[in-house]
Design a protein around this motif. Structure first.
Motif, PDB file in Angstrom:
ATOM      1  N   ASP A  27     -54.842 -41.113 -23.195  1.00 31.35           N
ATOM      2  CA  ASP A  27     -54.838 -40.318 -21.976  1.00 31.35           C
ATOM      3  C   ASP A  27     -54.587 -41.220 -20.789  1.00 31.35           C
ATOM      4  O   ASP A  27     -55.113 -42.342 -20.730  1.00 31.35           O
ATOM      5  CB  ASP A  27     -56.191 -39.607 -21.800  1.00 31.35           C
ATOM      6  CG  ASP A  27     -56.392 -38.492 -22.808  1.00 31.35           C
ATOM      7  OD1 ASP A  27     -55.391 -37.958 -23.319  1.00 31.35           O
ATOM      8  OD2 ASP A  27     -57.562 -38.166 -23.086  1.00 31.35           O
ATOM      9  N   PRO A  29     -54.955 -42.805 -17.067  1.00 35.34           N
ATOM     10  CA  PRO A  29     -56.179 -43.005 -16.295  1.00 35.34           C
ATOM     11  C   PRO A  29     -56.363 -41.891 -15.267  1.00 35.34           C
ATOM     12  O   PRO A  29     -55.402 -41.243 -14.851  1.00 35.34           O
ATOM     13  CB  PRO A  29     -55.957 -44.353 -15.603  1.00 35.34           C
ATOM     14  CG  PRO A  29     -54.491 -44.564 -15.638  1.00 35.34           C
ATOM     15  CD  PRO A  29     -53.966 -43.825 -16.825  1.00 35.34           C
ATOM     16  N   LYS A  30     -57.593 -41.676 -14.861  1.00 35.58           N
ATOM     17  CA  LYS A  30     -57.868 -40.676 -13.831  1.00 35.58           C
ATOM     18  C   LYS A  30     -57.186 -41.101 -12.539  1.00 35.58           C
ATOM     19  O   LYS A  30     -57.073 -42.299 -12.269  1.00 35.58           O
ATOM     20  CB  LYS A  30     -59.369 -40.529 -13.624  1.00 35.58           C
ATOM     21  CG  LYS A  30     -60.067 -39.919 -14.810  1.00 35.58           C
ATOM     22  CD  LYS A  30     -61.519 -39.626 -14.509  1.00 35.58           C
ATOM     23  CE  LYS A  30     -62.133 -38.954 -15.731  1.00 35.58           C
ATOM     24  NZ  LYS A  30     -63.321 -38.235 -15.424  1.00 35.58           N
ATOM     25  N   PRO A  31     -56.736 -40.134 -11.742  1.00 34.14           N
ATOM     26  CA  PRO A  31     -56.029 -40.490 -10.509  1.00 34.14           C
ATOM     27  C   PRO A  31     -56.857 -41.379  -9.582  1.00 34.14           C
ATOM     28  O   PRO A  31     -56.334 -42.292  -8.958  1.00 34.14           O
ATOM     29  CB  PRO A  31     -55.716 -39.152  -9.855  1.00 34.14           C
ATOM     30  CG  PRO A  31     -56.210 -38.089 -10.753  1.00 34.14           C
ATOM     31  CD  PRO A  31     -56.816 -38.701 -11.957  1.00 34.14           C
ATOM     32  N   GLU A  32     -58.153 -41.134  -9.516  1.00 35.85           N
ATOM     33  CA  GLU A  32     -59.023 -41.958  -8.672  1.00 35.85           C
ATOM     34  C   GLU A  32     -59.020 -43.410  -9.141  1.00 35.85           C
ATOM     35  O   GLU A  32     -59.035 -44.337  -8.337  1.00 35.85           O
ATOM     36  CB  GLU A  32     -60.453 -41.412  -8.671  1.00 35.85           C
ATOM     37  CG  GLU A  32     -60.592 -40.032  -8.075  1.00 35.85           C
ATOM     38  CD  GLU A  32     -60.436 -38.895  -9.096  1.00 35.85           C
ATOM     39  OE1 GLU A  32     -59.799 -39.096 -10.176  1.00 35.85           O
ATOM     40  OE2 GLU A  32     -60.940 -37.798  -8.815  1.00 35.85           O
ATOM     41  N   ALA A  33     -58.972 -43.611 -10.459  1.00 33.14           N
ATOM     42  CA  ALA A  33     -58.951 -44.963 -11.013  1.00 33.14           C
ATOM     43  C   ALA A  33     -57.642 -45.674 -10.668  1.00 33.14           C
ATOM     44  O   ALA A  33     -57.639 -46.878 -10.398  1.00 33.14           O
ATOM     45  CB  ALA A  33     -59.156 -44.925 -12.528  1.00 33.14           C
ATOM     46  N   VAL A 118     -58.048 -34.886  -3.980  1.00 38.04           N
ATOM     47  CA  VAL A 118     -57.158 -34.777  -5.135  1.00 38.04           C
ATOM     48  C   VAL A 118     -56.677 -33.344  -5.291  1.00 38.04           C
ATOM     49  O   VAL A 118     -57.456 -32.397  -5.192  1.00 38.04           O
ATOM     50  CB  VAL A 118     -57.885 -35.218  -6.434  1.00 38.04           C
ATOM     51  CG1 VAL A 118     -56.943 -35.156  -7.634  1.00 38.04           C
ATOM     52  CG2 VAL A 118     -58.471 -36.612  -6.279  1.00 38.04           C
ATOM     53  N   GLU A 120     -53.195 -31.039  -7.422  1.00 33.41           N
ATOM     54  CA  GLU A 120     -52.072 -31.122  -8.361  1.00 33.41           C
ATOM     55  C   GLU A 120     -50.765 -30.966  -7.596  1.00 33.41           C
ATOM     56  O   GLU A 120     -50.633 -30.095  -6.735  1.00 33.41           O
ATOM     57  CB  GLU A 120     -52.206 -30.026  -9.424  1.00 33.41           C
ATOM     58  CG  GLU A 120     -51.310 -30.200 -10.618  1.00 33.41           C
ATOM     59  CD  GLU A 120     -51.608 -31.449 -11.446  1.00 33.41           C
ATOM     60  OE1 GLU A 120     -50.680 -31.911 -12.138  1.00 33.41           O
ATOM     61  OE2 GLU A 120     -52.741 -31.961 -11.416  1.00 33.41           O
ATOM     62  N   PRO A 126     -51.028 -35.460 -10.297  1.00 39.15           N
ATOM     63  CA  PRO A 126     -51.906 -35.316  -9.140  1.00 39.15           C
ATOM     64  C   PRO A 126     -51.408 -36.053  -7.898  1.00 39.15           C
ATOM     65  O   PRO A 126     -50.618 -36.999  -7.993  1.00 39.15           O
ATOM     66  CB  PRO A 126     -53.215 -35.931  -9.628  1.00 39.15           C
ATOM     67  CG  PRO A 126     -52.786 -36.950 -10.633  1.00 39.15           C
ATOM     68  CD  PRO A 126     -51.570 -36.377 -11.293  1.00 39.15           C
ATOM     69  N   GLY A 158     -50.032 -41.372 -15.140  1.00 39.51           N
ATOM     70  CA  GLY A 158     -50.866 -42.525 -14.853  1.00 39.51           C
ATOM     71  C   GLY A 158     -50.222 -43.598 -13.997  1.00 39.51           C
ATOM     72  O   GLY A 158     -50.803 -44.658 -13.797  1.00 39.51           O
TER      73      GLY A 158
END
Length: 177
Positions: A27, A29-33, A118, A120, A126, A158
């Motif tokens: 998966d 990474p999260k957008p915040e990461a 955040v 979409e 995102p 990502g």
């Protein structure tokens, strides 16, 4: 003969789940990461090829990075694709040291947080907006500066496909010891 066919089928049957697991993509990474990592790698730019390459890993090959003009320019400045973004990162890393860009902390009701806005985007990934404070020391003059800003990232799979950095240059302040 029958045994070798049966044995081959058993071995193939056991290998299939492992092949499927290996083929599955991790998966993203999260957008915040991704945004937090962008700030960490921006802070690590030191003019070396290694720091620039590490920074470039965050971007899609055809990404665009947009910033405001310097005192000698009018209108926004676009750094296109890998080569443009690479030039920007090299120039910043060579010209500055002690880089310390950080996400702004917001406090209310005795609670503090770093806010990530955040949503979409229509590109299939995102968008993330953040406020930040940037500080750096100019290598040549040894003068240290800081200013507030805002950054907006469009992310797909990502990786950054577009970044827009707003720097409040009118609020640029020299940091004195």
């Amino acid at each position: 003969m029958k045994r070798s066919i049966i044995w081959s089928c058993i071995v193939a049957g056991l290998a299939v789940p492992f092949l499927l697991i290996a083929q599955q993509k991790a998966d993203p990474p999260k957008p915040e990461a991704v945004v937090q990592e962008w700030f960490a790698r921006w802070n690590a730019l030191d003019g070396s090829d290694a720091s620039v390459e590490k920074f470039l890993e965050l971007y899609q090959p055809n990404a665009i990075h947009e910033v405001g003009p310097t005192a000698k320019q009018i209108g926004p400045v676009f750094f296109d694709a890998r080569e443009g973004i690479k030039k920007m990162a090299e120039d910043f890393g060579k010209a500055n040291t002690e880089t310390a860009f950080r996400l702004e902390t917001v406090t209310a009701n005795e609670k503090s947080s770093k806010l990530f806005y955040v949503t979409e985007g229509p590109w299939g990934g995102p968008a993330v907006g953040v406020q930040f404070v940037g500080a750096y020391t100019v290598r040549e003059t040894k003068k240290r500066y800081m200013y507030p800003g805002a950054a907006f990232f469009h992310i797909k799979d990502g990786k950054i496909v577009y970044a827009r950095i707003y720097s409040a240059r009118d609020e640029l302040a020299e940091v004195r010891p």
